[in-house]
Design a protein around this motif. Structure first.
Motif, PDB file in Angstrom:
ATOM      1  N   GLU A  19      45.236  33.701  33.387  1.00  0.00           N
ATOM      2  CA  GLU A  19      46.230  33.083  32.508  1.00  0.00           C
ATOM      3  C   GLU A  19      47.639  33.237  33.078  1.00  0.00           C
ATOM      4  O   GLU A  19      48.466  32.325  32.978  1.00  0.00           O
ATOM      5  N   ASP A  20      47.911  34.395  33.684  1.00  0.00           N
ATOM      6  CA  ASP A  20      49.222  34.616  34.298  1.00  0.00           C
ATOM      7  C   ASP A  20      49.460  33.626  35.436  1.00  0.00           C
ATOM      8  O   ASP A  20      50.563  33.070  35.577  1.00  0.00           O
ATOM      9  N   LEU A  21      48.420  33.413  36.245  1.00  0.00           N
ATOM     10  CA  LEU A  21      48.546  32.482  37.357  1.00  0.00           C
ATOM     11  C   LEU A  21      48.740  31.051  36.864  1.00  0.00           C
ATOM     12  O   LEU A  21      49.517  30.274  37.449  1.00  0.00           O
ATOM     13  N   ARG A  22      48.033  30.685  35.807  1.00  0.00           N
ATOM     14  CA  ARG A  22      48.185  29.340  35.248  1.00  0.00           C
ATOM     15  C   ARG A  22      49.595  29.129  34.711  1.00  0.00           C
ATOM     16  O   ARG A  22      50.197  28.066  34.894  1.00  0.00           O
ATOM     17  N   THR A  23      50.118  30.143  34.038  1.00  0.00           N
ATOM     18  CA  THR A  23      51.481  30.061  33.510  1.00  0.00           C
ATOM     19  C   THR A  23      52.491  29.926  34.640  1.00  0.00           C
ATOM     20  O   THR A  23      53.428  29.120  34.584  1.00  0.00           O
ATOM     21  N   LEU A  24      52.275  30.716  35.712  1.00  0.00           N
ATOM     22  CA  LEU A  24      53.159  30.660  36.872  1.00  0.00           C
ATOM     23  C   LEU A  24      53.107  29.288  37.523  1.00  0.00           C
ATOM     24  O   LEU A  24      54.130  28.722  37.914  1.00  0.00           O
ATOM     25  N   GLY A  25      51.893  28.723  37.607  1.00  0.00           N
ATOM     26  CA  GLY A  25      51.732  27.403  38.214  1.00  0.00           C
ATOM     27  C   GLY A  25      52.406  26.312  37.405  1.00  0.00           C
ATOM     28  O   GLY A  25      52.941  25.353  37.967  1.00  0.00           O
ATOM     29  N   ASN A  26      52.390  26.464  36.080  1.00  0.00           N
ATOM     30  CA  ASN A  26      53.030  25.472  35.214  1.00  0.00           C
ATOM     31  C   ASN A  26      54.550  25.546  35.292  1.00  0.00           C
ATOM     32  O   ASN A  26      55.252  24.554  35.083  1.00  0.00           O
ATOM     33  N   ASP A  27      55.053  26.744  35.600  1.00  0.00           N
ATOM     34  CA  ASP A  27      56.509  26.957  35.613  1.00  0.00           C
ATOM     35  C   ASP A  27      57.121  26.785  37.000  1.00  0.00           C
ATOM     36  O   ASP A  27      58.339  26.864  37.151  1.00  0.00           O
ATOM     37  N   SER A  28      56.275  26.589  38.017  1.00  0.00           N
ATOM     38  CA  SER A  28      56.810  26.462  39.377  1.00  0.00           C
ATOM     39  C   SER A  28      55.922  25.533  40.200  1.00  0.00           C
ATOM     40  O   SER A  28      54.925  25.015  39.719  1.00  0.00           O
ATOM     41  N   ALA A  29      56.287  25.387  41.453  1.00  0.00           N
ATOM     42  CA  ALA A  29      55.522  24.511  42.352  1.00  0.00           C
ATOM     43  C   ALA A  29      54.402  25.270  43.047  1.00  0.00           C
ATOM     44  O   ALA A  29      53.705  24.727  43.898  1.00  0.00           O
ATOM     45  N   VAL A  30      54.203  26.535  42.696  1.00  0.00           N
ATOM     46  CA  VAL A  30      53.185  27.362  43.338  1.00  0.00           C
ATOM     47  C   VAL A  30      51.794  26.891  42.913  1.00  0.00           C
ATOM     48  O   VAL A  30      51.514  26.709  41.726  1.00  0.00           O
ATOM     49  N   ASP A  31      50.915  26.668  43.894  1.00  0.00           N
ATOM     50  CA  ASP A  31      49.535  26.254  43.617  1.00  0.00           C
ATOM     51  C   ASP A  31      48.622  27.488  43.691  1.00  0.00           C
ATOM     52  O   ASP A  31      48.348  28.003  44.767  1.00  0.00           O
ATOM     53  N   GLY A  32      48.195  27.927  42.529  1.00  0.00           N
ATOM     54  CA  GLY A  32      47.335  29.122  42.492  1.00  0.00           C
ATOM     55  C   GLY A  32      45.882  28.796  42.249  1.00  0.00           C
ATOM     56  O   GLY A  32      45.105  29.660  41.844  1.00  0.00           O
ATOM     57  N   SER A  33      45.470  27.530  42.482  1.00  0.00           N
ATOM     58  CA  SER A  33      44.103  27.104  42.167  1.00  0.00           C
ATOM     59  C   SER A  33      43.050  27.896  42.935  1.00  0.00           C
ATOM     60  O   SER A  33      42.000  28.237  42.394  1.00  0.00           O
ATOM     61  N   ASP A  34      43.324  28.194  44.228  1.00  0.00           N
ATOM     62  CA  ASP A  34      42.348  28.947  45.023  1.00  0.00           C
ATOM     63  C   ASP A  34      42.163  30.358  44.467  1.00  0.00           C
ATOM     64  O   ASP A  34      41.044  30.860  44.357  1.00  0.00           O
ATOM     65  N   LYS A  38      38.819  32.162  42.706  1.00  0.00           N
ATOM     66  CA  LYS A  38      38.275  33.464  43.118  1.00  0.00           C
ATOM     67  C   LYS A  38      38.164  34.416  41.937  1.00  0.00           C
ATOM     68  O   LYS A  38      37.187  35.157  41.792  1.00  0.00           O
ATOM     69  N   LEU A  39      39.188  34.402  41.088  1.00  0.00           N
ATOM     70  CA  LEU A  39      39.179  35.275  39.915  1.00  0.00           C
ATOM     71  C   LEU A  39      38.083  34.867  38.931  1.00  0.00           C
ATOM     72  O   LEU A  39      37.444  35.730  38.308  1.00  0.00           O
ATOM     73  N   LYS A  40      37.849  33.558  38.765  1.00  0.00           N
ATOM     74  CA  LYS A  40      36.771  33.091  37.886  1.00  0.00           C
ATOM     75  C   LYS A  40      35.419  33.572  38.391  1.00  0.00           C
ATOM     76  O   LYS A  40      34.562  34.002  37.613  1.00  0.00           O
ATOM     77  N   ASP A  41      35.236  33.493  39.695  1.00  0.00           N
ATOM     78  CA  ASP A  41      33.988  33.971  40.293  1.00  0.00           C
ATOM     79  C   ASP A  41      33.828  35.474  40.070  1.00  0.00           C
ATOM     80  O   ASP A  41      32.737  35.957  39.745  1.00  0.00           O
ATOM     81  N   LYS A  42      34.926  36.192  40.207  1.00  0.00           N
ATOM     82  CA  LYS A  42      34.913  37.641  39.971  1.00  0.00           C
ATOM     83  C   LYS A  42      34.562  37.952  38.517  1.00  0.00           C
ATOM     84  O   LYS A  42      33.785  38.873  38.227  1.00  0.00           O
ATOM     85  N   ALA A  43      35.120  37.159  37.594  1.00  0.00           N
ATOM     86  CA  ALA A  43      34.853  37.367  36.169  1.00  0.00           C
ATOM     87  C   ALA A  43      33.391  37.114  35.841  1.00  0.00           C
ATOM     88  O   ALA A  43      32.773  37.866  35.070  1.00  0.00           O
ATOM     89  N   GLU A  44      32.808  36.067  36.424  1.00  0.00           N
ATOM     90  CA  GLU A  44      31.407  35.755  36.167  1.00  0.00           C
ATOM     91  C   GLU A  44      30.490  36.858  36.689  1.00  0.00           C
ATOM     92  O   GLU A  44      29.512  37.230  36.037  1.00  0.00           O
ATOM     93  N   LYS A  45      30.821  37.383  37.861  1.00  0.00           N
ATOM     94  CA  LYS A  45      30.009  38.473  38.419  1.00  0.00           C
ATOM     95  C   LYS A  45      30.120  39.731  37.554  1.00  0.00           C
ATOM     96  O   LYS A  45      29.141  40.436  37.339  1.00  0.00           O
ATOM     97  N   ALA A  46      31.333  39.984  37.053  1.00  0.00           N
ATOM     98  CA  ALA A  46      31.536  41.146  36.188  1.00  0.00           C
ATOM     99  C   ALA A  46      30.766  40.983  34.882  1.00  0.00           C
ATOM    100  O   ALA A  46      30.138  41.937  34.391  1.00  0.00           O
TER     101      ALA A  46
END
Length: 318
Positions: A19-34, A38-46
């Motif tokens: 959620e922090d990365l999504r918020t950062l991406g919405n507020d700037s030009a930073v692309d945090g999709s990759d 990775k974090l989604k994959d980590k969450a699913e494994k956890a």
């Protein structure tokens, strides 16, 4: 907003970062999709790691999750042309038990379901799924209607137990539960029960006395809540976790004991994480169970149901 259980903290932390990365991406030009992928994959494994070794007490928490699909969700998705029926024709309507007629995958059926309510207003209206005598007398009435018109009965159980209030006891709570259970045993039409969340005490059994009893993977089914058992055994409700570990309340335990016929798989992380998938899995299991009962002699359905429950007692005694 997701609701995480206490033992899901590692997953909650990962989702917080997403959620922090999504918020950062919405507020700037930073692309945090990759990084998000990775974090989604980590969450699913956890999640997979956590849910592969849940304790009975943790399964109880999952079964009680506020976002878990309730009886009304199952009816909405699985039953076409649903016509709700209300009242016990004696005292009042009980919103803790939903009842009606409809069509399930081409079959006309009678449906009974506990409903807990999805928000504060709904929980108060439905009394947190805890039925009063009127709910069980309504259930008996609907089962009698199903018997008269030769309709299979589907019941969806999700209750901590029958309502223990003074008014309910004064109006014959125990007798109403017994009559509902008796009527379920007397049916000469097919009946299938599914424990979709918490199946507690005689309040659950009054609707779950069926030819086939199915249970969702992370549901629980017991004669009393772990808190209640701890209060009786040790006069200390804080030992509920210890009680749950010894009560054999999980689907895997109850399948071994012959209390249920089938475990219905849930999506990774529980039914609350993918409601539609969980409901469709339950629907497929109900369809299989009804297909198994097709063509069975009415008298044989009744006698087999009685024999099924007598066998449970004899097995547990041995």
């Amino acid at each position: 907003m997701r609701t995480f259980l206490e033992f899901e903290k590692p997953v909650a932390d990962v989702f917080g970062k997403i959620e922090d990365l999504r918020t950062l991406g919405n507020d700037s030009a930073v692309d945090g999709s990759d990084e998000i992928a990775k974090l989604k994959d980590k969450a699913e494994k956890a999640l997979a790691e956590i849910y592969s070794k849940l304790t009975p007490w943790q399964k109880t928490a999952v079964a009680r999750h506020p976002d878990r699909p309730h009886g009304s969700h199952y009816i909405h998705q699985l039953i076409e042309d649903y016509s709700p029926l209300a009242g016990d024709r004696s005292f009042a309507e009980d919103a803790a038990v939903l009842a009606g007629l409809g069509r399930f995958r081409g079959r006309s059926v009678a449906v009974l379901a506990n409903e807990r309510g999805a928000d504060t207003e709904g929980r108060i209206k439905h009394n947190f799924g805890m039925a009063r005598p009127e709910g069980y007398r309504k259930a008996k009435r609907i089962m009698q209607l199903a018997e008269r018109f030769r309709l299979p009965v589907i019941t969806l159980i999700d209750t901590a137990g029958a309502y223990p209030g003074i008014g309910a006891e004064e109006r014959g709570q125990a007798e109403a539960i017994a009559r509902s259970t008796e009527q379920a045993l007397m049916l000469t039409v097919p009946s299938v029960a599914v424990i979709i969340g918490e199946g507690g005490s005689g309040g659950a059994l009054a609707l779950a006395t069926a030819n086939r009893v199915l249970m969702l993977e992370h549901a629980v089914y017991s004669v009393i809540t772990p808190e209640g058992a701890a209060s009786i055994l040790w006069r200390d409700s804080t030992r509920a976790q210890e009680a749950a570990a010894n009560m054999k309340i999980t689907a895997s335990d109850l399948l071994k004991l012959g209390v249920i016929e089938e475990i219905v798989p849930e999506p990774l992380g529980g039914a609350h994480r993918d409601m539609d998938s969980a409901i469709q899995s339950a629907g497929a299991a109900i369809e299989r169970a009804l297909a198994e009962l097709d063509g069975t002699d009415p008298a044989a359905l009744k006698s087999a149901r009685a024999a099924r429950f007598l066998a449970i007692g004899r097995t547990l005694e041995a």
